[in-house]
Design a protein around this motif. Structure first.
Motif, PDB file in Angstrom:
ATOM      1  N   PHE A  49       0.885  -1.290   0.138  1.00 36.85           N
ATOM      2  CA  PHE A  49       0.181  -0.130   0.025  1.00 36.85           C
ATOM      3  C   PHE A  49       0.852   1.401   0.118  1.00 36.85           C
ATOM      4  N   GLN A  50       1.732   1.088   0.714  1.00 37.67           N
ATOM      5  CA  GLN A  50       2.846   2.316   0.839  1.00 37.67           C
ATOM      6  C   GLN A  50       3.463   2.498  -0.328  1.00 37.67           C
ATOM      7  N   THR A  51       3.917   1.543  -1.005  1.00 35.08           N
ATOM      8  CA  THR A  51       4.688   1.907  -2.237  1.00 35.08           C
ATOM      9  C   THR A  51       3.818   2.441  -3.417  1.00 35.08           C
TER      10      THR A  51
ATOM     11  N   ASP B 101       9.354  -9.216  -4.181  1.00 36.18           N
ATOM     12  CA  ASP B 101       8.818 -10.576  -4.318  1.00 36.18           C
ATOM     13  C   ASP B 101       7.209 -10.291  -3.697  1.00 36.18           C
ATOM     14  N   SER B 102       7.363  -9.917  -2.263  1.00 35.41           N
ATOM     15  CA  SER B 102       6.137  -9.989  -1.750  1.00 35.41           C
ATOM     16  C   SER B 102       5.169  -8.788  -2.046  1.00 35.41           C
ATOM     17  N   VAL B 103       5.863  -7.684  -2.418  1.00 35.26           N
ATOM     18  CA  VAL B 103       4.938  -6.636  -2.803  1.00 35.26           C
ATOM     19  C   VAL B 103       3.971  -6.936  -4.239  1.00 35.26           C
ATOM     20  N   ASP B 104       4.929  -7.719  -5.000  1.00 34.19           N
ATOM     21  CA  ASP B 104       4.421  -8.044  -6.315  1.00 34.19           C
ATOM     22  C   ASP B 104       3.401  -8.991  -6.094  1.00 34.19           C
ATOM     23  N   GLN B 105       3.459 -10.019  -4.985  1.00 30.40           N
ATOM     24  CA  GLN B 105       2.541 -10.853  -4.671  1.00 30.40           C
ATOM     25  C   GLN B 105       1.224 -10.014  -4.434  1.00 30.40           C
ATOM     26  N   VAL B 106       1.208  -9.146  -3.490  1.00 29.59           N
ATOM     27  CA  VAL B 106       0.242  -8.331  -3.197  1.00 29.59           C
ATOM     28  C   VAL B 106      -0.519  -7.893  -4.261  1.00 29.59           C
ATOM     29  N   HIS B 107       0.164  -7.256  -4.981  1.00 27.97           N
ATOM     30  CA  HIS B 107      -0.390  -6.587  -6.419  1.00 27.97           C
ATOM     31  C   HIS B 107      -1.298  -7.574  -7.174  1.00 27.97           C
ATOM     32  N   ARG B 108      -0.742  -8.828  -7.332  1.00 26.19           N
ATOM     33  CA  ARG B 108      -1.101  -9.752  -8.177  1.00 26.19           C
ATOM     34  C   ARG B 108      -2.782 -10.308  -7.466  1.00 26.19           C
ATOM     35  N   LEU B 109      -2.487 -10.440  -6.246  1.00 21.49           N
ATOM     36  CA  LEU B 109      -3.771 -10.684  -5.487  1.00 21.49           C
ATOM     37  C   LEU B 109      -4.870  -9.746  -5.539  1.00 21.49           C
ATOM     38  N   ILE B 110      -4.452  -8.685  -5.308  1.00 19.87           N
ATOM     39  CA  ILE B 110      -5.508  -7.703  -5.534  1.00 19.87           C
ATOM     40  C   ILE B 110      -6.056  -7.334  -7.058  1.00 19.87           C
ATOM     41  N   GLU B 111      -5.230  -7.753  -7.982  1.00 16.69           N
ATOM     42  CA  GLU B 111      -5.672  -7.993  -9.308  1.00 16.69           C
ATOM     43  C   GLU B 111      -6.835  -8.814  -9.552  1.00 16.69           C
ATOM     44  N   ASN B 112      -6.591  -9.850  -8.634  1.00 17.79           N
ATOM     45  CA  ASN B 112      -7.606 -10.858  -8.810  1.00 17.79           C
ATOM     46  C   ASN B 112      -8.996 -10.719  -8.092  1.00 17.79           C
ATOM     47  N   ILE B 120     -12.395  -0.689  -3.587  1.00 19.84           N
ATOM     48  CA  ILE B 120     -12.630  -0.139  -2.101  1.00 19.84           C
ATOM     49  C   ILE B 120     -11.274  -0.442  -1.457  1.00 19.84           C
ATOM     50  N   ILE B 121     -10.578  -1.448  -1.822  1.00 26.09           N
ATOM     51  CA  ILE B 121      -9.106  -1.495  -1.007  1.00 26.09           C
ATOM     52  C   ILE B 121      -8.180  -0.314  -1.629  1.00 26.09           C
ATOM     53  N   GLN B 122      -8.524  -0.052  -2.834  1.00 24.81           N
ATOM     54  CA  GLN B 122      -7.603   1.257  -3.474  1.00 24.81           C
ATOM     55  C   GLN B 122      -8.179   2.698  -2.537  1.00 24.81           C
ATOM     56  N   LEU B 123      -9.126   2.653  -2.509  1.00 22.93           N
ATOM     57  CA  LEU B 123      -9.492   4.088  -1.612  1.00 22.93           C
ATOM     58  C   LEU B 123      -9.342   3.962  -0.443  1.00 22.93           C
ATOM     59  N   ARG B 124      -9.659   2.873   0.199  1.00 21.68           N
ATOM     60  CA  ARG B 124      -9.256   2.942   1.513  1.00 21.68           C
ATOM     61  C   ARG B 124      -7.803   2.726   2.208  1.00 21.68           C
ATOM     62  N   ASP B 125      -7.217   1.542   1.502  1.00 25.31           N
ATOM     63  CA  ASP B 125      -5.970   1.260   2.131  1.00 25.31           C
ATOM     64  C   ASP B 125      -4.574   2.092   1.348  1.00 25.31           C
ATOM     65  N   VAL B 126      -5.006   2.343   0.186  1.00 28.48           N
ATOM     66  CA  VAL B 126      -3.873   3.119  -0.661  1.00 28.48           C
ATOM     67  C   VAL B 126      -4.291   4.643  -0.375  1.00 28.48           C
ATOM     68  N   GLU B 127      -5.356   5.117  -0.636  1.00 27.77           N
ATOM     69  CA  GLU B 127      -5.639   6.513  -0.471  1.00 27.77           C
ATOM     70  C   GLU B 127      -6.068   7.080   0.770  1.00 27.77           C
ATOM     71  N   GLN B 128      -6.375   6.101   1.629  1.00 33.37           N
ATOM     72  CA  GLN B 128      -6.605   6.409   2.824  1.00 33.37           C
ATOM     73  C   GLN B 128      -8.117   7.327   3.149  1.00 33.37           C
TER      74      GLN B 128
END
Lengths: 151, 169
Positions: A49-51, B101-112, B120-128
């Motif tokens: 999220f941070q990145t 690697d792990s960050v990439d993994q999270v990205h893929r998971l969110i993609e799915n 909602i994840i984008q708006l809440r956890d990234v953009e807060q």
């Protein structure tokens, strides 16, 4: 922040009950170096999220406002040109007959004009004669063709 | 409203619009086009912007709708989105390597995740954003937002645990 407290917050976080402040606390904890091993996954999530927050739109925003207006004025201009040309064309046709070329000429010029006119008339009648002769030739040839059926 | 006024209002959230578009459309180019298009739309409607209390929320709603439209037309023309452009930018230390690697993994998971949960994840956890703001942007009830968010978070975590334990147990 104590681990017990963090675990409580994590539970709330999973159920989407945390406030933004609590999430900020969690973020701070998970981005630090000493994260409890059983909460590793959260470390990965928060790091991601941070990145992804850092990504920016680098292109400049363009404004293409002029385009639409230009087209509007183009059609107006075209219609004006059309109207003008119709008007001018009409006045040329109507006005062409009214003006007499002989008016406003000196007698000498008038004589020259008559001479030129005469000469042109003679030329034209001579050309016509030539044409008639050709026509005669054509009729002759046609009859010849009829008789001999050659081709 | 002239161009500089407009930019003053609009520039603070241009990155957010871009990131949201990218979350949904996946490819960077698509997201850039979408951002450009959206700001052009906002510019055309600049006279009406003053009527909105929260221009940012309005812009985010527009982004969401626009991206949904794009996705629909993509499906209709039978194109698939392929991403190969995930780039990380400036993490401070060598943590970066460790995380990659792990960050990439999270990205893929969110993609799915389903589209709504992605949003909602984008708006809440990234953009807060606040829950209230998210409700407004997505035109959803608070409980629905919470349920979706909770589901998304749990899915990501469970998948991460699964991948982590893979080959160990």
């Amino acid at each position: 922040m104590e681990l017990a407290n963090i675990e409580k917050l994590v539970g709330k976080y999973e159920n989407a009950e945390t406030t933004l402040q609590e999430e900020a606390t969690l973020r701070a904890y998970f981005l630090s170096d000493n994260v409890a091993p059983h909460l590793q996954e959260y470390q990965m999530m928060f790091a991601y999220f941070q990145t992804s927050q850092d990504e920016t739109y680098t292109k400049t925003i363009e404004f293409k406002t002029e385009k639409k207006r230009n087209y509007k004025w183009l059609s107006v201009a075209a219609s004006i040109v059309l109207l003008f040309s119709v008007y001018m064309g009409g006045s040329l046709i109507n006005g062409g007959d009214k003006t007499d070329p002989l008016s406003g000429m000196t007698p000498q010029e008038r004589e020259q004009y008559a001479q030129v006119e005469n000469a042109l008339r003679i030329l034209s009648s001579n050309l016509k004669k030539g044409n008639d002769a050709f026509n005669n030739l054509y009729t002759y040839e046609n009859t010849v063709k009829k008789i001999f059926k050659t081709k | 409203m002239n161009q500089s006024d407009f930019l003053k209002v609009v520039l603070p959230f241009k990155d957010k619009v871009f990131r949201l578009a990218k979350r949904l459309l996946v490819s960077t180019e698509e997201a850039e086009d979408a951002t450009q298009e959206l700001f052009f739309k906002l510019w055309r409607n600049r006279e009406k912007l003053a009527d909105y209390k929260n221009v940012e929320a309005f812009a985010m709603t527009m982004t969401k709708n626009y991206c949904y439209d794009r996705l629909k037309s993509k499906q209709a023309s039978n194109l698939t989105l392929v991403h190969s452009n995930y780039k990380e930018k400036d993490t401070s230390l060598d943590k970066k390597l460790e995380y990659r690697d792990s960050v990439d993994q999270v990205h893929r998971l969110i993609e799915n995740l389903p589209e709504q949960q992605k949003l909602i994840i984008q708006l809440r956890d990234v953009e807060q954003y606040d829950f209230d703001e998210i409700c407004k942007m997505l035109d959803m009830k608070p409980t629905a937002v919470r349920v979706a968010l909770s589901r998304a978070r749990k899915t990501i975590r469970e998948e991460l645990i699964k991948q982590h334990n893979y080959g160990v147990s």
